[in-house]
Scaffold this motif. Structure first.
Motif, PDB file in Angstrom:
ATOM      1  N   ILE A  92       1.914   0.248  12.019  1.00 17.83           N
ATOM      2  CA  ILE A  92       1.909   1.025  10.510  1.00 17.83           C
ATOM      3  C   ILE A  92       1.638  -0.247   9.345  1.00 17.83           C
ATOM      4  N   VAL A  93       0.542   0.260   8.628  1.00 11.83           N
ATOM      5  CA  VAL A  93       0.036  -0.717   7.769  1.00 11.83           C
ATOM      6  C   VAL A  93       0.376  -0.191   6.420  1.00 11.83           C
ATOM      7  N   ALA A  94       1.317  -0.838   5.840  1.00 12.92           N
ATOM      8  CA  ALA A  94       1.736  -0.152   4.444  1.00 12.92           C
ATOM      9  C   ALA A  94       1.522  -1.244   3.270  1.00 12.92           C
ATOM     10  N   THR A  95       1.621  -0.672   1.855  1.00 10.55           N
ATOM     11  CA  THR A  95       1.787  -1.599   0.843  1.00 10.55           C
ATOM     12  C   THR A  95       2.879  -1.238  -0.047  1.00 10.55           C
ATOM     13  N   GLY A  96       3.359  -1.992  -0.978  1.00  9.63           N
ATOM     14  CA  GLY A  96       4.289  -1.858  -2.294  1.00  9.63           C
ATOM     15  C   GLY A  96       5.416  -0.705  -1.520  1.00  9.63           C
ATOM     16  N   THR A  97       5.808   0.306  -2.043  1.00 13.93           N
ATOM     17  CA  THR A  97       7.108   0.896  -2.111  1.00 13.93           C
ATOM     18  C   THR A  97       7.190   1.551  -0.681  1.00 13.93           C
ATOM     19  N   LEU A  98       6.084   1.600  -0.073  1.00 11.03           N
ATOM     20  CA  LEU A  98       6.056   2.145   1.288  1.00 11.03           C
ATOM     21  C   LEU A  98       6.441   1.231   2.454  1.00 11.03           C
ATOM     22  N   VAL A  99       6.666  -0.127   2.108  1.00  8.67           N
ATOM     23  CA  VAL A  99       6.795  -0.970   3.213  1.00  8.67           C
ATOM     24  C   VAL A  99       8.143  -1.051   3.743  1.00  8.67           C
ATOM     25  N   GLU A 118       0.657   4.477   1.511  1.00  9.09           N
ATOM     26  CA  GLU A 118       0.724   3.943   0.218  1.00  9.09           C
ATOM     27  C   GLU A 118       1.303   4.743  -0.693  1.00  9.09           C
ATOM     28  N   GLU A 119       1.793   4.472  -1.966  1.00  6.01           N
ATOM     29  CA  GLU A 119       2.089   5.397  -3.126  1.00  6.01           C
ATOM     30  C   GLU A 119       0.694   5.545  -4.030  1.00  6.01           C
ATOM     31  N   GLY A 120       0.008   6.281  -3.266  1.00 11.33           N
ATOM     32  CA  GLY A 120      -1.461   6.314  -3.915  1.00 11.33           C
ATOM     33  C   GLY A 120      -2.100   7.620  -3.278  1.00 11.33           C
ATOM     34  N   LEU A 121      -3.443   7.605  -3.710  1.00 10.90           N
ATOM     35  CA  LEU A 121      -4.082   8.597  -3.041  1.00 10.90           C
ATOM     36  C   LEU A 121      -4.085   8.352  -1.467  1.00 10.90           C
TER      37      LEU A 121
END
Lengths: 318, 285
Positions: A200-207, A253-256
């Motif tokens: 699982i590769v995540a950024t920001g608020t999704l980590v 990710e909290e984005g598109l």
């Protein structure tokens, strides 16, 4: 959304941002802050009180704000240009491209309240396209910190880095993550959990949500590797190779859902190690609703990530 | 007696910048002819302004293009590189012979200036409305540090239709940036037509004054007038200065003068010879 204090054990990363910035400014007179009437939303009131000459409020004028940032860098300053991510990036895109990236000006762009933090305010105030837009710009570093410690570390690393950086900051409450290796380097991902069945590769608020998903998957006997890809550009290809080696990847990710982190991972995999993937994110303009509700609706929760993980494992060959 | 000496001195200095401007005009036309493209109209309207800055006013050292206390010049009308590059080469920022590589594959002399590989360029410009806000940021850095350097920026007049220009003008007026000078190349023509027929700028001086600037209007082809307007002693201390330089697109080449058609354009062999003959005759006067 805004106003309410984070629940216990949860943090608004803007606090870590301003604390780190004030600390840097106290030591280095080159550090200045540039804002678009956003002293309050960037939480820079105390910075202004401590360093009144070094808080430059350009008013509601984002194109000028970014151009002025590039000029301050030319004059030897290290400007942190802060504004709501939606306006900073979209309104001043050509200034970011030409004045900062193409000119290689030493400007640090801080997109506050990124993603869907402004939930109910709607798509004008959501900043879900910013990572897709900015990672398309050459020689612009893009960092999406995941927690208070990483936010502060990223601010310090950006200040020490010679060149333009976009820091995508959040006001959405997140917990402080546990980690054994407390170093932050631009372009180096951190593997927060080992696992061989998928990554699982995540950024920001999704980590932190990805870590919770991995926990529940472990109870089912599924080993999920969790990678915090805080630097989206330039991306850590060694970490991607390890992720691809599991044979299945979920990005969150909290984005598109397209063009941002998921897009970056998919591009690398398509070229170097074709891998089954699920990309979690938003499909496009969103209806009104709280940030939490919008995240739930699009599977950007621990449950949603775990479900995507099971799906991609079923599709995994062999 | 003092007045007479100063006048003699300014005339001497003006003669020098006029000679350099004549050289720049010949050089930039040659560059455009060799490259097969360029912006001769705007290059020629800006030439006398750039010659005044680079060969008299700016306190710069080509050997130390990044010296922190240097005067800054920002070319906001970044498409007029024929004029800018000939000034930079003439001032010694790079070898004059390199001008022959203008717009050639891989040349440092791109269609729009690039600071990452060409010394003397402060910021990359080209899209209109960019250089001026950057110049305002440079002047703010100087204001914070109470430094002595001056910041100059040259804008086109059509460029003032960009909203970012007025965002920057408003902030510079508000912050009373006394060491900032904007020069408007007021040739009254934009790419396709007269500014006043497109999206009128007048009353232009009043607009700048309303934004908190001191305004001077000069003949942008009169070297003595330019040097006097650009002189540090003439600049106000506590408000920014706008010099509206009344110019003609294509100035110096009679068939190009005040013609929108020469915004882009390349003289043919006959036209080029006629232009050079005219410039040489002017130099010999």
């Amino acid at each position: 959304m805004s106003g309410a204090a984070p629940a216990q054990g949860m943090f608004d990363c803007r606090d870590a941002y301003v604390a780190a910035l004030e600390e840097l400014a106290a030591d280095d007179p080159r550090i200045v802050a540039v804002v678009n009437d956003s002293v309050g939303s960037s939480k820079l009131g105390r910075f202004r009180d401590r360093f009144p000459d070094r808080l430059i409020n350009v008013g509601i004028a984002e194109q000028n704000m970014v151009g002025v940032g590039a000029g301050l860098a030319n004059g030897g300053k290290v400007p942190f240009v802060s504004g709501a991510a939606c306006f900073l990036t979209a309104r001043a895109m050509e200034q970011i491209k030409v004045d900062c990236a193409y000119s290689q000006a030493n400007v640090k762009l801080c997109g506050i309240s990124s993603g869907v933090a402004y939930g109910e305010l709607g798509a004008t105030h959501h900043s879900i396209e910013d990572v897709a837009w900015l990672r398309a710009i050459d020689r612009l570093t893009v960092i999406v910190p995941a927690d208070p410690w990483q936010t502060a570390a990223a601010i310090r690393a950006a200040a020490a880095h010679d060149g333009p950086v976009y820091l995508r900051l959040s006001r959405m409450p997140v917990p402080q993550l546990a980690r054994t290796d407390a170093t932050f380097r631009i372009g180096v991902a951190e593997t927060l959990r080992e696992g061989g069945d998928l990554a699982i590769v995540a950024t920001g608020t999704l980590v932190h949500r990805a870590l919770a998903a991995a926990e529940s998957l472990a109870a089912e006997g599924i080993g999920a590797r969790v990678i915090n890809m805080a630097t989206v550009s330039p991306i850590d290809v060694a970490a991607l190779a390890e992720a691809a080696a599991t044979g299945a990847i979920v990005t969150a990710e909290e984005g598109l859902a397209h063009g941002g982190l998921g897009g970056a991972v998919a591009e690398w995999c398509a070229r170097h190690a074709p891998t089954r993937m699920r990309m979690l994110g938003f499909p496009g303009f969103l209806p009104t609703g709280s940030a939490d509700w919008l995240m739930e609706q699009h599977g950007l929760t621990a449950t949603g990530i775990a479900a995507a993980a099971r799906e991609v494992l079923q599709a995994k060959p062999g | 007696m003092t007045d007479k000496l100063n006048r003699n001195n300014i005339e001497q200095r003006a003669a020098r910048t006029r000679e350099r401007a004549g050289w720049m005009r010949q050089r930039l036309l040659g560059m455009i002819v060799a490259a097969g493209q360029g912006h001769p109209g705007g290059d020629l309207s800006a030439t006398d302004i750039l010659a005044s800055l680079y060969f008299d006013v700016l306190r710069i050292d080509p050997a130390m293009p990044d010296a922190p206390d240097r005067d800054r010049f920002v070319m906001s009308k970044g498409h007029c590189t024929g004029a800018l590059y000939s000034a930079l080469a003439g001032r010694g920022f790079f070898p004059e012979a390199e001008l022959d590589t203008y717009l050639k594959p891989g040349s440092r002399l791109n269609g729009h200036p690039n600071r990452t590989y060409l010394p003397g360029v402060e910021t990359n410009t080209g899209p209109l409305g960019h250089g001026f806000p950057v110049a305002v940021g440079i002047a703010i850095a100087g204001q914070i540090d109470r430094t002595d350097y001056r910041t100059f920026v040259l804008t086109g007049d059509g460029e003032l239709q960009e909203g970012s220009m007025w965002e920057a003008a408003m902030l510079a007026g508000h912050r009373r940036l006394g060491r900032l000078t904007v020069i408007v190349d007021r040739n009254r023509l934009q790419q396709g037509a007269r500014t006043e027929d497109t999206n009128a700028l007048e009353p232009l001086a009043d607009k700048w004054r309303a934004f908190g600037w001191q305004v001077a209007e000069v003949d942008g082809h009169d070297h003595a007038a330019l040097l006097q307007a650009l002189d540090a002693a003439a600049a106000p201390r506590d408000v920014p200065l706008c010099i509206i330089a009344h110019t003609f697109k294509g100035h110096g080449v009679s068939y190009m003068r005040d013609q929108a058609g020469w915004h882009h354009g390349v003289p043919n062999a006959e036209q080029y010879a006629a232009a050079l003959a005219e410039l040489e005759a002017e130099a010999g006067r």
